[in-house]
Design a protein around this motif. Structure first.
Motif, PDB file in Angstrom:
ATOM      1  N   ARG A 137       0.862  -1.182   0.000  1.00  0.00           N
ATOM      2  CA  ARG A 137       0.000   0.000   0.000  1.00  0.00           C
ATOM      3  C   ARG A 137       0.901   1.235   0.000  1.00  0.00           C
ATOM      4  O   ARG A 137       1.781   1.371   0.857  1.00  0.00           O
ATOM      5  CB  ARG A 137      -0.873  -0.060   1.247  1.00  0.00           C
ATOM      6  CG  ARG A 137      -1.613   1.187   1.673  1.00  0.00           C
ATOM      7  CD  ARG A 137      -2.399   0.800   2.933  1.00  0.00           C
ATOM      8  NE  ARG A 137      -2.934   1.917   3.676  1.00  0.00           N
ATOM      9  CZ  ARG A 137      -4.169   2.392   3.545  1.00  0.00           C
ATOM     10  NH1 ARG A 137      -4.989   1.850   2.653  1.00  0.00           N
ATOM     11  NH2 ARG A 137      -4.602   3.385   4.289  1.00  0.00           N
ATOM     12  N   CYS A 139       1.036   5.134   0.541  1.00  0.00           N
ATOM     13  CA  CYS A 139       0.303   6.270   1.100  1.00  0.00           C
ATOM     14  C   CYS A 139       0.885   7.559   0.520  1.00  0.00           C
ATOM     15  O   CYS A 139       2.069   7.849   0.699  1.00  0.00           O
ATOM     16  CB  CYS A 139       0.414   6.266   2.619  1.00  0.00           C
ATOM     17  SG  CYS A 139      -0.250   4.770   3.384  1.00  0.00           S
ATOM     18  N   GLU A 171      -2.038  -0.818  -3.976  1.00  0.00           N
ATOM     19  CA  GLU A 171      -3.016   0.186  -3.558  1.00  0.00           C
ATOM     20  C   GLU A 171      -2.366   1.557  -3.441  1.00  0.00           C
ATOM     21  O   GLU A 171      -1.211   1.689  -3.009  1.00  0.00           O
ATOM     22  CB  GLU A 171      -3.614  -0.211  -2.208  1.00  0.00           C
ATOM     23  CG  GLU A 171      -4.606   0.783  -1.643  1.00  0.00           C
ATOM     24  CD  GLU A 171      -5.071   0.441  -0.239  1.00  0.00           C
ATOM     25  OE1 GLU A 171      -6.091   1.009   0.188  1.00  0.00           O
ATOM     26  OE2 GLU A 171      -4.415  -0.385   0.429  1.00  0.00           O
ATOM     27  N   SER A 173      -3.210   4.966  -1.434  1.00  0.00           N
ATOM     28  CA  SER A 173      -4.029   5.667  -0.453  1.00  0.00           C
ATOM     29  C   SER A 173      -3.690   7.146  -0.565  1.00  0.00           C
ATOM     30  O   SER A 173      -2.602   7.583  -0.181  1.00  0.00           O
ATOM     31  CB  SER A 173      -3.736   5.153   0.960  1.00  0.00           C
ATOM     32  OG  SER A 173      -4.381   5.967   1.921  1.00  0.00           O
ATOM     33  N   ALA A 175      -4.087  11.004   0.255  1.00  0.00           N
ATOM     34  CA  ALA A 175      -4.499  11.669   1.486  1.00  0.00           C
ATOM     35  C   ALA A 175      -4.598  13.186   1.394  1.00  0.00           C
ATOM     36  O   ALA A 175      -3.720  13.859   0.862  1.00  0.00           O
ATOM     37  CB  ALA A 175      -3.522  11.302   2.606  1.00  0.00           C
ATOM     38  N   THR A 203      -7.697   4.472  -2.866  1.00  0.00           N
ATOM     39  CA  THR A 203      -8.379   4.709  -1.601  1.00  0.00           C
ATOM     40  C   THR A 203      -8.283   6.183  -1.235  1.00  0.00           C
ATOM     41  O   THR A 203      -7.226   6.803  -1.404  1.00  0.00           O
ATOM     42  CB  THR A 203      -7.740   3.846  -0.494  1.00  0.00           C
ATOM     43  OG1 THR A 203      -7.886   2.477  -0.847  1.00  0.00           O
ATOM     44  CG2 THR A 203      -8.384   4.098   0.859  1.00  0.00           C
ATOM     45  N   HIS A 205      -8.354   9.213   1.594  1.00  0.00           N
ATOM     46  CA  HIS A 205      -7.989   9.386   3.001  1.00  0.00           C
ATOM     47  C   HIS A 205      -8.191  10.859   3.361  1.00  0.00           C
ATOM     48  O   HIS A 205      -7.422  11.718   2.928  1.00  0.00           O
ATOM     49  CB  HIS A 205      -6.515   8.972   3.186  1.00  0.00           C
ATOM     50  CG  HIS A 205      -5.994   9.094   4.572  1.00  0.00           C
ATOM     51  ND1 HIS A 205      -5.517   8.017   5.273  1.00  0.00           N
ATOM     52  CD2 HIS A 205      -5.822  10.164   5.393  1.00  0.00           C
ATOM     53  CE1 HIS A 205      -5.087   8.410   6.452  1.00  0.00           C
ATOM     54  NE2 HIS A 205      -5.258   9.728   6.545  1.00  0.00           N
ATOM     55  N   ARG A 227     -13.342   2.916  -1.692  1.00  0.00           N
ATOM     56  CA  ARG A 227     -12.455   2.527  -0.587  1.00  0.00           C
ATOM     57  C   ARG A 227     -12.072   3.792   0.187  1.00  0.00           C
ATOM     58  O   ARG A 227     -11.633   4.784  -0.409  1.00  0.00           O
ATOM     59  CB  ARG A 227     -11.192   1.843  -1.107  1.00  0.00           C
ATOM     60  CG  ARG A 227     -11.455   0.503  -1.773  1.00  0.00           C
ATOM     61  CD  ARG A 227     -10.171  -0.075  -2.387  1.00  0.00           C
ATOM     62  NE  ARG A 227      -9.115  -0.255  -1.417  1.00  0.00           N
ATOM     63  CZ  ARG A 227      -8.999  -1.319  -0.613  1.00  0.00           C
ATOM     64  NH1 ARG A 227      -9.909  -2.291  -0.666  1.00  0.00           N
ATOM     65  NH2 ARG A 227      -8.006  -1.430   0.236  1.00  0.00           N
ATOM     66  N   ASP A 229     -10.130   5.303   3.883  1.00  0.00           N
ATOM     67  CA  ASP A 229      -9.445   5.223   5.163  1.00  0.00           C
ATOM     68  C   ASP A 229     -10.246   6.021   6.180  1.00  0.00           C
ATOM     69  O   ASP A 229     -10.585   7.189   5.930  1.00  0.00           O
ATOM     70  CB  ASP A 229      -8.046   5.844   5.073  1.00  0.00           C
ATOM     71  CG  ASP A 229      -7.064   5.013   4.285  1.00  0.00           C
ATOM     72  OD1 ASP A 229      -7.367   3.853   3.968  1.00  0.00           O
ATOM     73  OD2 ASP A 229      -5.964   5.527   3.990  1.00  0.00           O
TER      74      ASP A 229
END
Length: 298
Positions: A137, A139, A171, A173, A175, A203, A205, A227, A229
């Protein structure tokens, strides 16, 4: 209205939610908290970070946490560097998160490397993890705004994500680290990312610094994201972003999704039980709207 039938919640409370809290939460309480979150129906969860206890004392019990809660669900650990990855591998972790900020300044203050330097360091690490069939993943911090550089360029976000996709991550993520994005920006960025990376999990976030997190979740849903967070109780914050509040609360997102007919497989009462476990052991107040309604009704 473009809405999915099902959405996936990735619970980040035990890691992102607790790592900067001023109170050191006992290990057995963290374990009880995680078990309660899992019992509520959450199948993907950030457990902890393999980082230096000198810099993040809250995460000094990472090995004990991982050993106590490993099961067949996706248990993610954050490993920001080579040493952290080695510790994750020693603990038999099968899902590892790495992170890089779009902003060079943020990255330097966070891990003392520029964005490009971090990417160079992570490329062989990600290859090794994928060779071992480990879920990776990535981020992407400061994807919308940076506390030092201001608004981020969308192309810089896309280019950073593209590098990670080329490295083989599973993935992304993405943010809103300091909670400054608005729904229009959320829709535009996530629409672009879904178009650019159709075969990669994307995803969202969000932090709730300006009370926009739920609106941003809705905008991301419209962009095709399913998806998210979230952090039980709205726990979290960023030590490098003055004034940044916690992540959007798991119970608020789940409540909103369920109200719109979007299934999550998560029991809200179970999330409440998890929040009640952690509540006496943290320095900050629980910040979810759902919690306030429950407390007011009692």
């Amino acid at each position: 209205m473009n809405l999915p039938k099902h959405a996936t919640i990735i619970e980040v409370g035990p890691r992102d939610g607790l790592q900067n809290d001023k109170s050191l939460v006992p290990t057995d309480v963290k374990i009880e908290f995680i078990h309660a979150l899992k019992a509520s129906g959450i199948n993907e969860i950030e457990l902890t970070s393999f980082v230096s206890p000198k810099w993040v004392p809250q995460m000094k019990d990472a090995k004990e946490i991982v050993a106590a809660v490993q099961d067949s669900s996706r248990n993610i650990v954050l490993a920001p560097n080579r040493k952290g990855v080695d510790m994750a591998l020693e603990s038999n972790c099968m899902a590892v998160a790495v992170f890089v900020g779009v902003s060079d300044t943020f990255n330097k203050k966070n891990i003392n490397k520029t964005t490009s330097e971090s990417l160079l360091e992570l490329q062989p690490v990600i290859k090794e993890l994928k060779d071992k069939d480990i879920f990776v993943r990535a981020c992407i911090s400061t994807s919308f705004y940076c506390p030092y550089e201001g608004k981020m360029n969308v192309e810089d976000v896309v280019n950073l994500c593209s590098s990670f996709v080329e490295y083989g991550v599973d993935e992304l993520s993405v943010a809103d680290t300091i909670g400054m994005a608005n729904p229009k920006e959320s829709y535009e960025l996530f629409s672009r990312l879904k178009e650019e990376f159709p075969d990669t999990l994307v995803t969202a976030h969000f932090h709730d610094t300006r009370g926009m997190a739920l609106a941003n979740v809705f905008a991301a849903l419209q962009a095709g994201i399913s998806r998210f967070d979230t952090s039980a109780g709205g726990l979290g914050g960023c030590p490098f972003a003055k004034g940044a509040t916690g992540n959007v609360a798991t119970e608020d997102v789940v409540f909103m999704l369920h109200q719109m007919g979007i299934e999550t497989g998560i029991d809200l009462e179970g999330i409440k039980k998890a929040v009640d476990i952690i509540r006496p052991h943290i320095s900050r107040h629980i910040e979810s709207k759902y919690d306030r309604l429950v407390q007011a009704s009692q």
